[in-house]
Design an enzyme around this catalytic site. Structure first.
Site, mmCIF file in Angstrom:
data_model
loop_
_atom_site.group_PDB
_atom_site.id
_atom_site.type_symbol
_atom_site.label_atom_id
_atom_site.label_comp_id
_atom_site.label_asym_id
_atom_site.label_seq_id
_atom_site.Cartn_x
_atom_site.Cartn_y
_atom_site.Cartn_z
ATOM 1 N N ARG A 58 2.867 17.996 -5.124
ATOM 2 C CA ARG A 58 2.549 18.124 -6.054
ATOM 3 C C ARG A 58 0.645 18.718 -5.160
ATOM 4 O O ARG A 58 0.128 19.357 -6.542
ATOM 5 C CB ARG A 58 2.057 16.549 -6.751
ATOM 6 C CG ARG A 58 3.044 16.812 -7.498
ATOM 7 C CD ARG A 58 3.158 15.252 -8.320
ATOM 8 N NE ARG A 58 3.477 14.212 -6.994
ATOM 9 C CZ ARG A 58 4.818 13.708 -7.193
ATOM 10 N NH1 ARG A 58 6.021 14.219 -7.638
ATOM 11 N NH2 ARG A 58 4.392 12.931 -6.195
ATOM 12 N N GLU A 95 8.612 5.420 6.390
ATOM 13 C CA GLU A 95 9.300 3.384 6.177
ATOM 14 C C GLU A 95 10.957 3.417 6.509
ATOM 15 O O GLU A 95 10.846 2.161 7.453
ATOM 16 C CB GLU A 95 9.409 3.185 5.110
ATOM 17 C CG GLU A 95 9.633 1.470 4.587
ATOM 18 C CD GLU A 95 9.455 1.145 3.292
ATOM 19 O OE1 GLU A 95 10.074 -0.076 2.551
ATOM 20 O OE2 GLU A 95 8.938 1.427 2.385
#
Length: 173
Positions: A58, A95
């Protein structure tokens, strides 16, 4: 118009406990999209920027519009394996595991002034890797710009040596 109101919040996505901030609703709203792009243009129009670096995916949307409006080049930073020519890479932690970003080795010239653009800064992994890539090419980073920041995730810690511009933020919401 409050841009924040045009951003959809999706609870428990992609995992339970996360509130995902979906900017596709901002982009599909013509007034909100124009306003966010105009804010970026107004900020950088008098700064003698040479290129805009947009982060996959984006960051391409907002970065390409900004480059067009400024009349300068646009440089994509992509996920590994997506660029067709010689690249340099930077791997960063997620993560669960890690990922790698790439930029063409001739994307910017030494000393060129760039602004790095992405839609959102959360943990700062992608922008941190992008900053490292741009610095390897010896360009001058004027600022990192985002439509949204999630300050509680401390993404700025990944880019402490760069100025940051944010249009709006969601803090603990």
């Amino acid at each position: 118009m409050d841009l924040k109101e045009t951003i959809r919040s999706i609870p428990d996505w992609p995992i339970k406990g996360v509130i995902f901030r979906d900017l596709t609703t901002l982009m599909q709203n013509p007034l909100a999209f124009k306003k966010s792009c105009d804010i970026l243009y107004d900020r950088y129009k008098d700064m003698s920027i040479d290129k805009i670096v947009g982060i996959d995916a984006r960051g391409f949307v907002f970065g390409a519009v900004l480059a067009y409006k400024l009349g300068i080049g646009f440089i994509p930073v992509r996920k590994k394996g997506k660029l067709p020519w010689k690249t340099i890479q930077e791997t960063y932690s997620l993560e669960y595991g890690e990922d790698t970003l790439e930029i063409h080795e001739d994307a910017v010239e030494k000393g060129e002034k760039v602004v790095i653009v992405d839609d959102l800064i959360a943990t700062g992994g992608t922008v941190g890797a992008t900053v490292k890539l741009v610095k390897k090419l010896e360009a001058q980073i004027i600022e990192c710009a985002f439509i949204v920041e999630l300050p509680e995730l401390k993404g700025r810690d990944q880019i402490q040596d760069c100025k940051v511009f944010v249009i709006t933020e969601f803090e603990g919401e």
